[in-house]
Every structure is written in structure tokens, then in C-alpha cells.
Write an enzyme that holds these catalytic residues in place. Structure first.
Site, PDB file in Angstrom:
ATOM      1  N   GLY A  12      29.865 -16.358  67.594  1.00 32.45           N
ATOM      2  CA  GLY A  12      31.078 -15.657  67.197  1.00 32.45           C
ATOM      3  C   GLY A  12      30.801 -14.199  66.906  1.00 32.45           C
ATOM      4  O   GLY A  12      31.366 -13.615  65.988  1.00 32.45           O
ATOM      5  N   SER A  14      31.439 -11.452  68.680  1.00 27.40           N
ATOM      6  CA  SER A  14      32.201 -10.428  69.393  1.00 27.40           C
ATOM      7  C   SER A  14      33.250  -9.746  68.530  1.00 27.40           C
ATOM      8  O   SER A  14      33.900  -8.799  68.979  1.00 27.40           O
ATOM      9  CB  SER A  14      32.890 -11.044  70.619  1.00 27.40           C
ATOM     10  OG  SER A  14      33.833 -12.029  70.220  1.00 27.40           O
ATOM     11  N   VAL A  62      30.573 -22.768  71.628  1.00 27.45           N
ATOM     12  CA  VAL A  62      29.644 -23.408  70.702  1.00 27.45           C
ATOM     13  C   VAL A  62      30.021 -24.852  70.415  1.00 27.45           C
ATOM     14  O   VAL A  62      29.190 -25.639  69.946  1.00 27.45           O
ATOM     15  CB  VAL A  62      29.560 -22.593  69.388  1.00 27.45           C
ATOM     16  CG1 VAL A  62      30.827 -22.755  68.552  1.00 27.45           C
ATOM     17  CG2 VAL A  62      28.331 -22.968  68.572  1.00 27.45           C
ATOM     18  N   ASN A  88      27.957 -18.325  62.760  1.00 29.08           N
ATOM     19  CA  ASN A  88      29.126 -17.603  62.257  1.00 29.08           C
ATOM     20  C   ASN A  88      30.436 -18.055  62.900  1.00 29.08           C
ATOM     21  O   ASN A  88      31.489 -17.970  62.270  1.00 29.08           O
ATOM     22  CB  ASN A  88      28.938 -16.097  62.503  1.00 29.08           C
ATOM     23  CG  ASN A  88      30.207 -15.322  62.273  1.00 29.08           C
ATOM     24  OD1 ASN A  88      30.627 -15.099  61.140  1.00 29.08           O
ATOM     25  ND2 ASN A  88      30.854 -14.910  63.357  1.00 29.08           N
ATOM     26  N   SER A 140      32.602 -20.101  53.615  1.00 31.66           N
ATOM     27  CA  SER A 140      33.799 -19.457  53.076  1.00 31.66           C
ATOM     28  C   SER A 140      33.841 -19.650  51.575  1.00 31.66           C
ATOM     29  O   SER A 140      33.345 -20.652  51.048  1.00 31.66           O
ATOM     30  CB  SER A 140      35.059 -20.075  53.699  1.00 31.66           C
ATOM     31  OG  SER A 140      36.227 -19.663  53.010  1.00 31.66           O
ATOM     32  N   TYR A 153      39.825 -27.175  56.378  1.00 31.89           N
ATOM     33  CA  TYR A 153      38.944 -26.008  56.416  1.00 31.89           C
ATOM     34  C   TYR A 153      37.998 -26.005  55.219  1.00 31.89           C
ATOM     35  O   TYR A 153      36.791 -25.753  55.366  1.00 31.89           O
ATOM     36  CB  TYR A 153      39.791 -24.739  56.433  1.00 31.89           C
ATOM     37  CG  TYR A 153      39.005 -23.464  56.625  1.00 31.89           C
ATOM     38  CD1 TYR A 153      38.434 -23.168  57.855  1.00 31.89           C
ATOM     39  CD2 TYR A 153      38.858 -22.548  55.584  1.00 31.89           C
ATOM     40  CE1 TYR A 153      37.714 -21.981  58.044  1.00 31.89           C
ATOM     41  CE2 TYR A 153      38.154 -21.368  55.768  1.00 31.89           C
ATOM     42  CZ  TYR A 153      37.582 -21.093  56.992  1.00 31.89           C
ATOM     43  OH  TYR A 153      36.877 -19.930  57.182  1.00 31.89           O
ATOM     44  N   ALA A 154      38.530 -26.316  54.040  1.00 30.32           N
ATOM     45  CA  ALA A 154      37.676 -26.388  52.850  1.00 30.32           C
ATOM     46  C   ALA A 154      36.620 -27.474  53.011  1.00 30.32           C
ATOM     47  O   ALA A 154      35.455 -27.296  52.624  1.00 30.32           O
ATOM     48  CB  ALA A 154      38.532 -26.654  51.609  1.00 30.32           C
ATOM     49  N   ALA A 155      37.024 -28.602  53.590  1.00 30.47           N
ATOM     50  CA  ALA A 155      36.099 -29.720  53.759  1.00 30.47           C
ATOM     51  C   ALA A 155      34.940 -29.371  54.690  1.00 30.47           C
ATOM     52  O   ALA A 155      33.775 -29.637  54.376  1.00 30.47           O
ATOM     53  CB  ALA A 155      36.849 -30.943  54.297  1.00 30.47           C
ATOM     54  N   LYS A 157      33.863 -26.345  55.642  1.00 27.01           N
ATOM     55  CA  LYS A 157      33.037 -25.249  55.148  1.00 27.01           C
ATOM     56  C   LYS A 157      32.146 -25.711  53.992  1.00 27.01           C
ATOM     57  O   LYS A 157      30.986 -25.289  53.879  1.00 27.01           O
ATOM     58  CB  LYS A 157      33.913 -24.074  54.726  1.00 27.01           C
ATOM     59  CG  LYS A 157      34.532 -23.329  55.895  1.00 27.01           C
ATOM     60  CD  LYS A 157      33.470 -22.728  56.807  1.00 27.01           C
ATOM     61  CE  LYS A 157      34.050 -21.825  57.864  1.00 27.01           C
ATOM     62  NZ  LYS A 157      33.011 -21.206  58.733  1.00 27.01           N
TER      63      LYS A 157
END
Length: 267
Positions: A12, A14, A62, A88, A140, A153-155, A157
Site C-alpha cells: 500500500g 502508493s 496483497v 501497511n 489503527s 475494522y476494529a477486530a 486491526k
């Protein structure tokens, strides 16, 4: 770690935090390969970064085994080995869980958690051969204090953070260090569709600030880099000591927060 001459692969890379880390590493004398899915965006990033130092790009996904193999093959060929892997690349879809599609949930799990685990696994022989290797996992702040409407997303990360903690201990005294980065809200393309501001807890900083802190952590072989300053530190402590107080604070913000983040999508 002294970054001069170090060989790095940044997923990631770019745009956003990944590109900022690439630029910061190049300025320290590192040699870098960045990966991204979109060839056009990748080419533009390589052109810009090449003004700072030697950089190569590889267009690959990826989330696929083929993409991960291609990244490592290009990094090994162009750099002659690998000293640093920066996991990333990531994606997000906010909103109420029952209104989030299964496809979006699975994409977050694959890109944000499965992919970095599998890429790290595949990269370990090269990192071990370095003798001074490092894995940097960009997670995060939501992994430390989970906000409503970011359940998956929380899980993922938080899962990536614990993966890094476990792997750091697994690789202790074996020539590969693992560091975890917890950015807060950051001015990146990934945040473009998030309309939440400081009044809702999303005080943004430039990607360069996250990159500079990451580089400092790498040079010091830190275990973690947490962004957000004193306010984040207090929230982490409160979440541990009195989570109900944070529940109440978030409950008061929920209507406005949902309106601000329900379109937040970058997958």
C-alpha cells in the site's frame, strides 16, 4: 536499526501513510519497493518517490497468494534481499454491522488481517537471512479504543496488533524485530469519505507525521508507536479502567457519528 542501505518492501505504498513511510525511509538512505493494486497510481508514486531515493514499484494484490509471491519476488530481485517488511495496505468500511455487506466484511478480514499474516510468513526466510530484519505492522488507534460503527475494522486491526505482539516474542533473539504502529485519524485518501471531525474524536494529522514517528520507532527498535498524543493516552487508560464511561461518551455521540462515517469506505 540504522536504515541506511536497508532494503524494504512497503505494501500500500502508493499513497497515504505507506507512501509517506517510503519517502521517509528513502531520505534515510534505504532502498524501497512499494506495492499497490493500481498500476497508474503506482507509477505516479514511483515517479514522485524517485526524487528522494532508489525506489521500485510492483503492481500486485496483497489479498491474493499470487500477488504476495510477486511482491516478494520483485523485492528479492530488485533489492537483492529484504531487511524490512512494512504491512501497511488496508481497507475500511464503516457503518452499522447489519447494514455492512458480507463481501465488505470478508474483504476487510482478508486485506487487513489474513494478507499481512500470510505475507509475513512468506517473507520470514528473507528477513532471517538479513540478520537485522524488521516487520512493521500498521494497525489503527481503533485497535486500542474501539469506536462504534467500526466493528469489523476494529477486530481485524486489533488482531493484527496481537499477531505482531506474539510474533515479536516468537522471534526474540532470532534477528527479526516486530513493531506495531497505531495511527490515529490521518489525512489520507482512505479517510476522504469520512466526514467526522475533532468534535467526534477524529482530529487528523498529516501522513508525514505518522511516517516520522514510525521511522523514529524503527531506529529505536520500539515495540509500538501510538499516535494521538495525551488525549489518546487518556482514552486508552479510561477504556481499561472504566470502559462504561467511554460507552456513555460514545452513546452521546452516536447519532452524529453515524451520519459522519456511514459512507466511510475504502476497499
Amino acid at each position: 536499526m540504522n536504515l541506511k542501505g536497508k532494503r524494504a518492501l512497503i505494501t500500500g505504498g502508493s499513497s497515504g501513510i505507506g507512501m509517506a513511510i517510503a519517502e521517509a525511509m528513502l531520505s534515510k538512505g534505504a532502498k524501497v519497493v512499494i506495492s499497490a493494486r493500481r498500476q497508474g497510481v503506482l507509477a505516479t508514486a514511483v515517479e514522485m518517490l524517485s526524487k528522494t531515493g532508489p525506489v521500485q514499484g510492483v503492481a500486485a494484490d496483497v489479498a491474493t497468494e499470487e500477488g504476495r509471491a510477486k511482491m516478494l519476488a520483485v523485492a528479492n530481485e530488485k533489492l537483492g534481499g529484504l531487511d524490512v517488511l512494512v504491512n501497511n495496505a488496508g481497507g475500511v468500511r464503516a457503518g452499522r454491522l447489519e447494514e455492512t455487506s458480507e463481501a465488505d466484511i470478508r474483504t476487510m478480514i482478508e486485506v487487513d488481517l489474513v494478507a499481512p499474516i500470510m505475507l509475513t510468513r512468506a517473507a520470514l526466510p528473507l528477513l532471517r537471512a538479513s540478520g537485522d530484519g524488521m516487520v512493521v505492522n500498521v494497525t489503527s488507534g481503533i485497535a486500542l479504543v474501539a469506536a462504534p460503527f467500526y466493528g469489523t475494522y476494529a477486530a481485524v486491526k486489533a488482531g493484527l496488533a496481537k499477531f505482531g505482539e506474539s510474533l515479536r516474542r516468537e522471534l526474540k533473539n532470532e534477528g527479526v524485530h516486530v513493531m506495531t504502529v497505531y495511527p490515529g485519524a490521518t489525512e489520507t485518501p482512505m479517510m476522504a469519505s469520512n466526514r467526522a471531525g475533532p468534535e467526534l474524536g477524529f482530529t487528523r494529522e498529516p501522513a508525514s507525521a505518522v511516517a516520522d514517528a514510525t521511522i523514529a520507532g524503527m531506529e529505536e527498535a520500539s515495540f509500538e508507536v501510538i499516535r494521538g498524543g495525551e488525549a489518546r493516552t487518556k482514552m486508552i487508560a479510561l477504556n481499561r479502567e472504566n470502559p462504561g464511561a467511554l460507552d456513555k461518551r460514545f452513546a452521546d455521540l452516536k447519532p452524529a457519528l453515524l451520519l459522519a462515517v456511514r459512507d466511510h469506505s475504502a476497499l
